[in-house]
Write a protein that holds these residues in place. Structure first.
Motif, PDB file in Angstrom:
ATOM      1  N   VAL A 114       0.864  -1.185   0.000  1.00 54.29           N
ATOM      2  CA  VAL A 114       0.000   0.000   0.000  1.00 54.29           C
ATOM      3  C   VAL A 114       0.891   1.222   0.000  1.00 54.29           C
ATOM      4  N   GLY A 115       0.663   2.089  -0.981  1.00 53.83           N
ATOM      5  CA  GLY A 115       1.463   3.296  -1.090  1.00 53.83           C
ATOM      6  C   GLY A 115       0.962   4.393  -0.170  1.00 53.83           C
ATOM      7  N   SER A 116       1.699   5.490  -0.163  1.00 51.82           N
ATOM      8  CA  SER A 116       1.356   6.606   0.716  1.00 51.82           C
ATOM      9  C   SER A 116       0.016   7.234   0.360  1.00 51.82           C
ATOM     10  N   ARG A 117      -0.432   7.028  -0.870  1.00 55.80           N
ATOM     11  CA  ARG A 117      -1.726   7.570  -1.292  1.00 55.80           C
ATOM     12  C   ARG A 117      -2.830   6.529  -1.195  1.00 55.80           C
ATOM     13  N   GLY A 118      -2.506   5.377  -0.648  1.00 49.13           N
ATOM     14  CA  GLY A 118      -3.515   4.342  -0.462  1.00 49.13           C
ATOM     15  C   GLY A 118      -3.657   3.375  -1.608  1.00 49.13           C
ATOM     16  N   ASN A 119      -2.850   3.528  -2.627  1.00 50.45           N
ATOM     17  CA  ASN A 119      -2.908   2.594  -3.759  1.00 50.45           C
ATOM     18  C   ASN A 119      -2.372   1.247  -3.326  1.00 50.45           C
ATOM     19  N   THR A 120      -3.044   0.202  -3.758  1.00 51.24           N
ATOM     20  CA  THR A 120      -2.694  -1.144  -3.302  1.00 51.24           C
ATOM     21  C   THR A 120      -2.290  -2.055  -4.455  1.00 51.24           C
ATOM     22  N   TYR A 121      -1.532  -3.078  -4.080  1.00 52.74           N
ATOM     23  CA  TYR A 121      -1.119  -4.121  -5.013  1.00 52.74           C
ATOM     24  C   TYR A 121      -1.251  -5.451  -4.290  1.00 52.74           C
ATOM     25  N   TYR A 122      -1.668  -6.479  -5.033  1.00 55.49           N
ATOM     26  CA  TYR A 122      -1.746  -7.830  -4.475  1.00 55.49           C
ATOM     27  C   TYR A 122      -1.134  -8.823  -5.449  1.00 55.49           C
ATOM     28  N   ASP A 123      -0.406  -9.769  -4.898  1.00 53.79           N
ATOM     29  CA  ASP A 123       0.037 -10.885  -5.713  1.00 53.79           C
ATOM     30  C   ASP A 123      -1.196 -11.677  -6.146  1.00 53.79           C
ATOM     31  N   ASP A 124      -1.115 -12.268  -7.330  1.00 53.13           N
ATOM     32  CA  ASP A 124      -2.260 -13.016  -7.851  1.00 53.13           C
ATOM     33  C   ASP A 124      -2.702 -14.123  -6.894  1.00 53.13           C
ATOM     34  N   SER A 125      -1.755 -14.689  -6.172  1.00 50.11           N
ATOM     35  CA  SER A 125      -2.080 -15.826  -5.304  1.00 50.11           C
ATOM     36  C   SER A 125      -2.968 -15.447  -4.121  1.00 50.11           C
TER      37      SER A 125
END
Length: 119
Positions: free
Chosen positions: A50-61
């Motif tokens: 989660v970035g400082s602006r709230g943007n998120t990333y998830y691994d496909d798994s």
């Protein structure tokens, strides 16, 4: 910089756990935060960020099962893990990469918390 991870444990497949990572010594509002995990014999893997602006990333798994969140007031992040699978078993580490301040650009790691999912 200090990171304190907690919340790991033993759970049956299909169960849930919530990990937390509290930080100190950084400008948290300007810090990129992430959860990694490492299973025995494997490399450390990015799970969610989660970035400082709230943007998120998830691994496909873990998409659709895990949710990362940040609380800028409490200087912490959490990882809500649902529908856990045996392959989620690993030591989970939190990462803080400040964007400002004397530690800008440096990766800081928590001590890790064990998650074990039984089948």
């Amino acid at each position: 910089v200090q990171l304190q991870a907690s919340g790991g444990g033993l759970v049956q497949a299909g169960g849930s756990l919530r990990l937390s990572c509290r930080t100190s010594g950084i400008m948290f509002g300007a810090t990129f935060m992430a959860w990694f995990r490492q299973a025995p014999g494997n490399e450390r893997q990015l799970v969610a960020s989660v970035g400082s602006r709230g943007n998120t990333y998830y691994d496909d798994s873990v998409k659709g099962r895990f949710t990362i969140s940040r609380d800028d007031a409490e200087h912490m992040i959490a990882l809500e893990m649902n529908n856990l699978k045996p392959e989620d078993t690993a030591i989970y580490y939190c990462l803080a990469r400040p964007g400002l301040g004397p530690n800008a650009g440096h990766d800081n790691w928590g001590q890790g918390t064990q998650v074990t999912v039984s089948s």
